[in-house]
Design an enzyme around this catalytic site. Structure first.
Site, PDB file in Angstrom:
ATOM      1  N   TYR A  83      14.388  77.085  -5.250  1.00 47.39           N
ATOM      2  CA  TYR A  83      15.341  77.619  -5.580  1.00 47.39           C
ATOM      3  C   TYR A  83      15.483  79.091  -5.561  1.00 47.39           C
ATOM      4  O   TYR A  83      16.424  79.649  -5.822  1.00 47.39           O
ATOM      5  CB  TYR A  83      15.646  77.024  -7.105  1.00 47.39           C
ATOM      6  CG  TYR A  83      15.847  75.398  -7.341  1.00 47.39           C
ATOM      7  CD1 TYR A  83      16.869  74.823  -6.516  1.00 47.39           C
ATOM      8  CD2 TYR A  83      14.886  74.719  -8.023  1.00 47.39           C
ATOM      9  CE1 TYR A  83      17.069  73.358  -6.439  1.00 47.39           C
ATOM     10  CE2 TYR A  83      15.034  73.335  -7.975  1.00 47.39           C
ATOM     11  CZ  TYR A  83      16.052  72.817  -7.258  1.00 47.39           C
ATOM     12  OH  TYR A  83      16.041  71.224  -7.383  1.00 47.39           O
ATOM     13  N   HIS A 128      -4.181  81.757   3.075  1.00 45.50           N
ATOM     14  CA  HIS A 128      -4.778  81.249   1.703  1.00 45.50           C
ATOM     15  C   HIS A 128      -4.858  79.937   1.577  1.00 45.50           C
ATOM     16  O   HIS A 128      -3.642  79.303   1.188  1.00 45.50           O
ATOM     17  CB  HIS A 128      -3.963  81.796   0.727  1.00 45.50           C
ATOM     18  CG  HIS A 128      -4.517  81.887  -0.488  1.00 45.50           C
ATOM     19  ND1 HIS A 128      -5.712  82.798  -0.950  1.00 45.50           N
ATOM     20  CD2 HIS A 128      -4.484  81.444  -1.773  1.00 45.50           C
ATOM     21  CE1 HIS A 128      -6.107  82.631  -2.023  1.00 45.50           C
ATOM     22  NE2 HIS A 128      -5.177  81.783  -2.752  1.00 45.50           N
ATOM     23  N   ARG A 164     -11.687  85.285  -5.130  1.00 42.53           N
ATOM     24  CA  ARG A 164     -10.778  84.887  -5.960  1.00 42.53           C
ATOM     25  C   ARG A 164     -10.257  85.675  -7.331  1.00 42.53           C
ATOM     26  O   ARG A 164      -9.072  86.129  -7.385  1.00 42.53           O
ATOM     27  CB  ARG A 164     -10.715  83.405  -6.377  1.00 42.53           C
ATOM     28  CG  ARG A 164     -10.690  82.387  -5.322  1.00 42.53           C
ATOM     29  CD  ARG A 164     -11.351  80.886  -5.448  1.00 42.53           C
ATOM     30  NE  ARG A 164     -10.776  80.362  -6.819  1.00 42.53           N
ATOM     31  CZ  ARG A 164     -11.305  79.347  -7.191  1.00 42.53           C
ATOM     32  NH1 ARG A 164     -12.054  78.800  -6.532  1.00 42.53           N
ATOM     33  NH2 ARG A 164     -10.593  78.788  -8.227  1.00 42.53           N
TER      34      ARG A 164
END
Length: 790
Positions: free
Chosen positions: A120, A76, A30
């Protein structure tokens, strides 16, 4: 009852094992980037999934939510917000030196505005990202199973771009963190090419090509020593400073323009921070701060007061706000899945080694493909040379499988070649097609020779690495954005560092008008005013204003605007804001020469104190100059050198003349010692430094005066009652002043009228002679008498 096999384990051991597993998961999976492609797993998966969706730079954008879903569902298994945030940062040109995601829509701003929701916005790969993913289908990197074992994902991307240095990285793991600043692509590639051909290069040689970080927001790096340290050891801290310029608005007014700010600094918060320090009066002379940034670039305007010194304002902003800030460098990345802190040369070498590995694997893949194709073409050529026999074998075979076997036996081809012959179209039998096959075979032969030389000759490999790096540089390289100022001393914020050291002359008038000029002849007062103080010094000196309350207020001379011609200067109130209960009783210039002398102070109760002038050297605007008793106040201050003589005069006409050596130097905030033993209701009104040729002039409140030779005032020990200078106690003195015969005095009456007189005009008498001279024609009470500078 079933017996269970139970193995006892100490809880400490189990906790250690569990925490170690967690730590390794965070470090490897990570938080830390890989030294080869410069990517953390989440970024690598985003790029790979975006390519899987076919979203190359020449294809239309696709909804960010679609990309995030692809990453989550296939590679993931974490939160969607984490994936989207990572993708957003890859699209922000103020966070990434070279963006890897081409965002369409609201992807946030340098003001700290968040990106619009993923439903969006739209995204696709940038062309540079495609260079990081290039050749991935040519077995250049290893693949492993994804989280559920249904798909495979790359452990690293082939990366033609030195992404770790170019875009940098930051992350916090368990017990460690990384902070790798971004760099200029052209410079990084130049350093790589130099190291490739000069493996023994020193750090200094590499830094000739790669001098330091290059941030997407530009700004300045102050000092290169910390850069060298970070590149040598892997750790360091650099100073970043905003890029500014000063615009002239009018002859007396200027403004500061901020065009670039330090990396990862929120512009809106910076403006708020500047407004706060102005409100707290840590920074003065700012009247307005405006954000005029637009699509053309960043522009923050700081409007200044008239005659304000913009360099001083800037310096205080650097000191008290994030306009100047530090950036920590920690060059930590994963090498063979292990965290390692490295210097610049090591990071560059790892990338070159990786490029060599990628090109080796790619060349091996291409070589195998070429040899396979060459083998197929040889079979086709054999078939064309025995075309009639081939046709006969195929026609007489009962099945395709048997035809393949028969071809192998009859014309001596392999199974692969026989299969290719069976799949060959009839159109290839024409002579033109035969020529194409021969030409392709010739090209394959050259390709195989080239690929073989790459794999077998290191020099050829290095030449190819250089060629590919230069292609990337030519296509995507640009000019440096961040300026590096090599002089690290400029990072230490001192106002004097920004002030030009030049000689100046200062004047202060009775009506408190202060003027700075470069020529003593240009000093002048208005018609109804007189200059009472003249100082020669430099722009690095300080003016000290001593008040009756024992305070000293400090004004830097470079804060005083320069005036020329007929100007009489600026009101002192423009520079000093004194409390209502304080009045100025003495003004001194603190220069380098004066700092080694003393500042001597006398109070109306007869106390005398001296301190080293260096004790008044400070960066704050006000200090306590003397510790006063409740009913006492300061009447005057002088610069002394330890070898002078003091003459104190009182309101009732007593004087005492003693050696300065009788006064020991003490700290600034002390009371001092008694200089004269005062009679009841008497007080000290005068403090003089004497010269042998001086006269002692006594002036009374009713406008009378006299002068006597100094020799009549013999020296005594301090703290005595002194000598009388009046023949009668009917006079109340306002001043006892030492002056030469050619000096001039300024008389001030209770109505504020000013009158200048010559010392030579005052009647010469004995020490206790009468007050013969009538110094003024009116009956108005005199309040002050001041010796004017020559």
């Amino acid at each position: 009852m079933i017996e269970e096999d139970i193995t006892p384990i100490a809880i400490e051991d189990k906790m250690k094992e569990s925490y170690l597993n967690y730590s390794l998961s965070v470090i490897i999976g990570r938080a830390l980037p890989d030294v080869r492609d410069g990517l953390k797993p989440v970024h690598r998966r985003i790029l790979y999934a975006t390519q899987d969706l076919g979203l190359s730079a020449d294809k239309p954008h696709k909804k960010s939510a679609r990309i995030v879903g692809e990453v989550l569902g296939k590679y993931h298994p974490h939160g969607d917000a984490a994936v989207y945030d990572a993708m957003v940062r890859m699209a922000q040109n103020f966070n990434q030196r070279y963006t890897l995601i081409d965002g369409h829509g609201n992807f946030g701003s340098i003001d700290g505005d968040s990106a619009a929701a993923m439903r969006y916005t739209e995204a696709r790969l940038t062309e540079l990202a495609q260079e990081i993913l290039g050749d991935i289908k040519k077995e250049t990197v290893d693949f492993v199973d994804n989280f559920d074992g249904n798909l495979q994902e790359p452990t690293v991307l082939p990366a033609r771009v030195p992404n770790l240095l170019v875009n940098g990285s930051s992350g916090i793991a368990v017990g460690m963190s990384t902070d790798i600043p971004p760099h200029n692509l052209s410079e990084t590639i130049s350093a790589l090419i130099h190291l490739l051909h000069n493996p023994d290069s020193s750090l200094e040689e590499l830094m000739e090509h790669l001098p330091g970080p290059d941030f997407p927001t530009g700004a300045q790096i102050i000092g290169d020593e910390e850069i060298k340290k970070a590149y040598r050891t892997g750790k360091g801290r650099i100073i970043l400073r905003a890029k500014t310029e000063i615009e002239k608005v009018s002859s007396s007014k200027k403004r500061i323009i901020i065009s670039e700010i330090p990396y990862q600094l929120n512009k809106a918060k910076l403006i708020e921070e500047m407004a706060t320090v102005v409100k707290k009066e840590k920074v003065e002379n700012i009247v307005d701060i405006r954000d005029e940034s637009d699509q053309e670039g960043l522009r923050v305007v700081i409007e200044l007061k008239s005659k304000a010194n913009p360099e001083i304002v800037l310096n205080r902003l650097y000191k008290y706000t994030s306009l100047q800030s530090s950036y920590r460098i920690n060059l930590l990345a994963l090498v063979d899945q292990k965290p390692q802190t490295m210097g610049l040369k090591t990071i560059l070498q790892h990338f070159l080694d990786f490029r060599r590995e990628v090109i080796t694997r790619r060349s091996t893949f291409e070589l195998n493909q070429a040899k396979k194709r060459q083998h197929t073409l040889k079979g086709i050529q054999t078939a064309l040379d025995s075309l009639d026999k081939v046709i006969s074998v195929i026609r007489n075979s009962p099945s395709a499988k048997q035809a393949q076997k028969n071809l192998q036996e009859e014309i001596g081809v392999s199974a692969q070649q026989a299969k290719a012959i069976l799949n060959m179209k009839l159109q290839r039998l024409v002579s033109l097609e035969r020529e194409k096959i021969e030409a392709e075979a010739a090209e394959l032969k050259k390709k195989i020779e080239r690929l073989t030389s790459i794999l077998e000759q290191r020099q050829v490999m290095n030449k190819l690495i250089t060629k590919e790096l230069r292609e990337i540089k030519a296509e995507y390289g640009d000019h440096r954005k961040t300026e590096i100022i090599a002089d690290g001393s400029k990072a230490e914020l001192d106002e004097s560092d920004l002030i030009k050291d030049e000689d100046i002359v200062l004047s202060l008038s009775y009506h408190k008008y202060l003027k700075r000029s470069n020529d003593r002849d240009k000093l002048r007062a208005s018609k109804d005013d007189y200059i009472t103080h003249i100082f020669s010094g430099t722009t690095r000196d300080d003016l000290l204003f001593f008040t009756n309350q024992g305070q000293v207020h400090i004004l830097n001379t470079h804060q005083i605007p320069e005036h020329h011609g007929l100007s009489t200067g600026d009101p002192l109130s423009d520079f000093l804001k004194l409390p209502l209960d304080e009045k100025i009783v003495g003004v001194l210039l603190l220069s380098e020469e004066i700092k080694n002398k003393y500042i001597s102070i006398v109070t109306k109760k007869g106390r005398v104190k001296k301190s080293l002038a260096r004790e008044y050297e400070t960066t704050i605007s006000s200090l306590k100059a003397i510790k006063l008793n409740q009913d006492d106040e300061v009447i005057d201050v002088k610069i002394t050198d330890g070898n002078q003589k003091f003459l104190l005069g009182t309101k009732q006409g007593q004087t005492i003349h003693f050696e300065e050596g009788e006064i020991s130097a003490t700290g600034r905030n002390t009371k001092g010692v008694k200089g004269i033993d005062l009679a009841k209701n008497d007080e000290v009104i005068a403090f003089n430094l004497t010269k042998p040729q001086d006269f002692v002039v006594a002036i009374s409140a009713d406008g009378r005066g006299k002068r006597s030779k100094l020799e009549a005032y013999t020296t005594q020990n301090r703290n005595g009652k002194g000598l009388q200078t009046l023949s009668s106690d009917k006079y109340e003195l306002i001043q006892v002043i030492t002056a030469a015969e050619n000096d001039q005095l300024l008389l001030v009456n209770s109505e504020g009228e000013l009158q200048k007189i010559n010392v030579a005009e005052i009647t010469l008498t004995k020490r206790i002679g009468s007050m013969y001279s009538q110094l003024q024609s009116s009956n108005t009470k005199l309040e002050k008498a001041i010796k004017l500078p020559k």
